[in-house]
Design a protein around this motif. Structure first.
Motif, PDB file in Angstrom:
ATOM      1  N   LEU A  58       0.823  -1.197   0.000  1.00  0.00           N
ATOM      2  CA  LEU A  58       0.000   0.000   0.000  1.00  0.00           C
ATOM      3  C   LEU A  58       0.862   1.254   0.000  1.00  0.00           C
ATOM      4  O   LEU A  58       1.973   1.255   0.527  1.00  0.00           O
ATOM      5  CB  LEU A  58      -0.883   0.035   1.261  1.00  0.00           C
ATOM      6  N   SER A  59       0.320   2.324  -0.564  1.00  0.00           N
ATOM      7  CA  SER A  59       0.906   3.663  -0.487  1.00  0.00           C
ATOM      8  C   SER A  59      -0.074   4.541   0.272  1.00  0.00           C
ATOM      9  O   SER A  59      -1.288   4.401   0.125  1.00  0.00           O
ATOM     10  CB  SER A  59       1.125   4.261  -1.869  1.00  0.00           C
ATOM     11  N   VAL A  60       0.464   5.467   1.068  1.00  0.00           N
ATOM     12  CA  VAL A  60      -0.355   6.348   1.884  1.00  0.00           C
ATOM     13  C   VAL A  60       0.107   7.778   1.660  1.00  0.00           C
ATOM     14  O   VAL A  60       1.301   8.050   1.576  1.00  0.00           O
ATOM     15  CB  VAL A  60      -0.209   5.993   3.382  1.00  0.00           C
ATOM     16  N   GLY A  61      -0.834   8.700   1.570  1.00  0.00           N
ATOM     17  CA  GLY A  61      -0.502  10.116   1.446  1.00  0.00           C
ATOM     18  C   GLY A  61      -1.661  10.962   1.907  1.00  0.00           C
ATOM     19  O   GLY A  61      -2.763  10.465   2.106  1.00  0.00           O
ATOM     20  N   GLY A  62      -1.410  12.250   2.082  1.00  0.00           N
ATOM     21  CA  GLY A  62      -2.495  13.132   2.458  1.00  0.00           C
ATOM     22  C   GLY A  62      -2.009  14.470   2.958  1.00  0.00           C
ATOM     23  O   GLY A  62      -0.811  14.736   3.014  1.00  0.00           O
ATOM     24  N   ILE A  63      -2.989  15.307   3.318  1.00  0.00           N
ATOM     25  CA  ILE A  63      -2.685  16.643   3.828  1.00  0.00           C
ATOM     26  C   ILE A  63      -3.423  16.854   5.146  1.00  0.00           C
ATOM     27  O   ILE A  63      -4.393  16.157   5.446  1.00  0.00           O
ATOM     28  CB  ILE A  63      -3.071  17.753   2.831  1.00  0.00           C
ATOM     29  N   ASP A  64      -2.939  17.815   5.922  1.00  0.00           N
ATOM     30  CA  ASP A  64      -3.550  18.190   7.192  1.00  0.00           C
ATOM     31  C   ASP A  64      -3.804  19.686   7.162  1.00  0.00           C
ATOM     32  O   ASP A  64      -2.906  20.461   6.838  1.00  0.00           O
ATOM     33  CB  ASP A  64      -2.613  17.864   8.362  1.00  0.00           C
ATOM     34  N   ALA A  65      -5.000  20.107   7.501  1.00  0.00           N
ATOM     35  CA  ALA A  65      -5.331  21.529   7.566  1.00  0.00           C
ATOM     36  C   ALA A  65      -5.756  21.849   8.992  1.00  0.00           C
ATOM     37  O   ALA A  65      -6.607  21.180   9.556  1.00  0.00           O
ATOM     38  CB  ALA A  65      -6.455  21.855   6.592  1.00  0.00           C
ATOM     39  N   GLY A  66      -5.142  22.819   9.572  1.00  0.00           N
ATOM     40  CA  GLY A  66      -5.417  23.189  10.960  1.00  0.00           C
ATOM     41  C   GLY A  66      -4.124  23.627  11.599  1.00  0.00           C
ATOM     42  O   GLY A  66      -3.308  24.297  10.971  1.00  0.00           O
ATOM     43  N   LEU A  67      -3.935  23.239  12.819  1.00  0.00           N
ATOM     44  CA  LEU A  67      -2.696  23.559  13.522  1.00  0.00           C
ATOM     45  C   LEU A  67      -1.821  22.311  13.606  1.00  0.00           C
ATOM     46  O   LEU A  67      -2.184  21.347  14.274  1.00  0.00           O
ATOM     47  CB  LEU A  67      -3.000  24.084  14.920  1.00  0.00           C
ATOM     48  N   VAL A  68      -0.732  22.321  12.909  1.00  0.00           N
ATOM     49  CA  VAL A  68       0.215  21.201  12.913  1.00  0.00           C
ATOM     50  C   VAL A  68       1.605  21.792  13.136  1.00  0.00           C
ATOM     51  O   VAL A  68       2.031  22.671  12.392  1.00  0.00           O
ATOM     52  CB  VAL A  68       0.200  20.431  11.571  1.00  0.00           C
ATOM     53  N   PHE A  69       2.282  21.326  14.160  1.00  0.00           N
ATOM     54  CA  PHE A  69       3.633  21.810  14.446  1.00  0.00           C
ATOM     55  C   PHE A  69       4.518  20.621  14.759  1.00  0.00           C
ATOM     56  O   PHE A  69       4.267  19.892  15.718  1.00  0.00           O
ATOM     57  CB  PHE A  69       3.639  22.766  15.641  1.00  0.00           C
ATOM     58  N   GLY A  70       5.539  20.385  13.943  1.00  0.00           N
ATOM     59  CA  GLY A  70       6.504  19.354  14.263  1.00  0.00           C
ATOM     60  C   GLY A  70       6.594  18.270  13.224  1.00  0.00           C
ATOM     61  O   GLY A  70       6.145  18.410  12.082  1.00  0.00           O
ATOM     62  N   LEU A  71       7.173  17.158  13.637  1.00  0.00           N
ATOM     63  CA  LEU A  71       7.424  16.008  12.767  1.00  0.00           C
ATOM     64  C   LEU A  71       7.287  14.740  13.596  1.00  0.00           C
ATOM     65  O   LEU A  71       7.776  14.670  14.731  1.00  0.00           O
ATOM     66  CB  LEU A  71       8.839  16.105  12.181  1.00  0.00           C
ATOM     67  N   SER A  72       6.619  13.729  13.037  1.00  0.00           N
ATOM     68  CA  SER A  72       6.479  12.453  13.747  1.00  0.00           C
ATOM     69  C   SER A  72       6.400  11.289  12.764  1.00  0.00           C
ATOM     70  O   SER A  72       6.101  11.475  11.588  1.00  0.00           O
ATOM     71  CB  SER A  72       5.229  12.451  14.632  1.00  0.00           C
ATOM     72  N   LYS A  73       6.656  10.133  13.301  1.00  0.00           N
ATOM     73  CA  LYS A  73       6.520   8.878  12.552  1.00  0.00           C
ATOM     74  C   LYS A  73       5.643   7.964  13.398  1.00  0.00           C
ATOM     75  O   LYS A  73       5.869   7.823  14.600  1.00  0.00           O
ATOM     76  CB  LYS A  73       7.878   8.229  12.337  1.00  0.00           C
ATOM     77  N   THR A  74       4.620   7.377  12.760  1.00  0.00           N
ATOM     78  CA  THR A  74       3.725   6.466  13.470  1.00  0.00           C
ATOM     79  C   THR A  74       3.700   5.125  12.760  1.00  0.00           C
ATOM     80  O   THR A  74       3.522   5.067  11.543  1.00  0.00           O
ATOM     81  CB  THR A  74       2.288   7.031  13.546  1.00  0.00           C
ATOM     82  N   ASP A  75       3.884   4.066  13.526  1.00  0.00           N
ATOM     83  CA  ASP A  75       3.747   2.698  13.019  1.00  0.00           C
ATOM     84  C   ASP A  75       2.414   2.165  13.520  1.00  0.00           C
ATOM     85  O   ASP A  75       2.235   1.928  14.719  1.00  0.00           O
ATOM     86  CB  ASP A  75       4.898   1.822  13.518  1.00  0.00           C
ATOM     87  N   PHE A  76       1.466   2.031  12.587  1.00  0.00           N
ATOM     88  CA  PHE A  76       0.129   1.536  12.913  1.00  0.00           C
ATOM     89  C   PHE A  76       0.015   0.052  12.597  1.00  0.00           C
ATOM     90  O   PHE A  76       0.615  -0.443  11.648  1.00  0.00           O
ATOM     91  CB  PHE A  76      -0.937   2.254  12.076  1.00  0.00           C
ATOM     92  N   HIS A  77      -0.811  -0.629  13.366  1.00  0.00           N
ATOM     93  CA  HIS A  77      -1.232  -1.988  13.028  1.00  0.00           C
ATOM     94  C   HIS A  77      -2.694  -2.118  13.452  1.00  0.00           C
ATOM     95  O   HIS A  77      -3.169  -1.381  14.306  1.00  0.00           O
ATOM     96  CB  HIS A  77      -0.358  -3.044  13.719  1.00  0.00           C
TER      97      HIS A  77
END
Length: 142
Positions: A58-77
Motif C-alpha cells: 500500500l501507499s499512503v498520502g495526504g494533507i492536514d489543515a489546521g494547527l500542525v507543528f513538528g514532525l512524527s513517525k507512526t507505526d500503525f497496526h
C-alpha cells in the motif's frame, strides 16, 4: 402445494439478499506514516494489507489543515473490516483529530472510506508534534 413451494423459494431468496452485507470480510493492515508541518501539514508512507493469506503493498498520502507543528513517525497496526476484495481498502479516509507526542506517544484511530471499509488502527508515534487538524488520508494499492 405449488403456492407453498413458491412461497418458500421466495422466502429463501429474500433471506439470502438480506444476508449479503454480512458476507463482507476483513484483513490485517500495517501502515508507517510520517507526518510533518508548520500550520499546514502533509503525511505519507507505506504499508501492507494481508487479505486471504496474500500480501498487498500500500501507499499512503495526504494533507492536514489546521494547527500542525513538528514532525512524527507512526507505526500503525490493526484490521480493516467490511471489505469484499483487497481493492476495497483503497480510497479516501477523512478524520478530525488532536494529539501530541514528545519523543513517544500512542495513537488509536478508526476511519471509514467511501466504499465502507473501516480501518481500526493503533500504533506508536515517535517525534515531536502537536496537532489540532482535519486530515485526509489516501490509501492506494501499489
Amino acid at each position: 402445494m405449488r403456492n407453498w413451494r413458491r412461497f418458500w423459494a421466495a422466502a429463501i431468496v429474500a433471506m439470502g439478499l438480506g444476508v449479503a452485507p454480512a458476507l463482507a470480510d476483513s484483513g490485517s493492515i500495517r501502515l508507517t506514516i510520517v507526518k510533518g508541518g508548520w500550520f499546514l501539514g502533509a503525511h505519507g508512507g507505506s504499508g501492507v494489507l494481508v487479505f486471504h493469506g496474500r500480501r498487498y503493498p500500500l501507499s499512503v498520502g495526504g494533507i492536514d489543515a489546521g494547527l500542525v507543528f513538528g514532525l512524527s513517525k507512526t507505526d500503525f497496526h490493526g484490521r480493516v473490516t467490511h471489505i469484499r476484495a483487497a481493492s476495497d481498502v483503497a480510497g479516501v479516509y477523512g478524520a478530525g483529530g488532536a494529539g501530541a507526542a514528545v519523543v513517544v506517544g500512542a495513537r488509536v484511530i478508526v476511519l471509514t472510506n467511501e466504499k465502507g471499509a473501516v480501518l481500526e488502527l493503533q500504533g506508536r508515534q515517535i517525534g515531536l508534534i502537536a496537532n489540532l487538524d482535519l486530515s485526509g488520508l489516501v490509501i492506494s494499492l501499489r
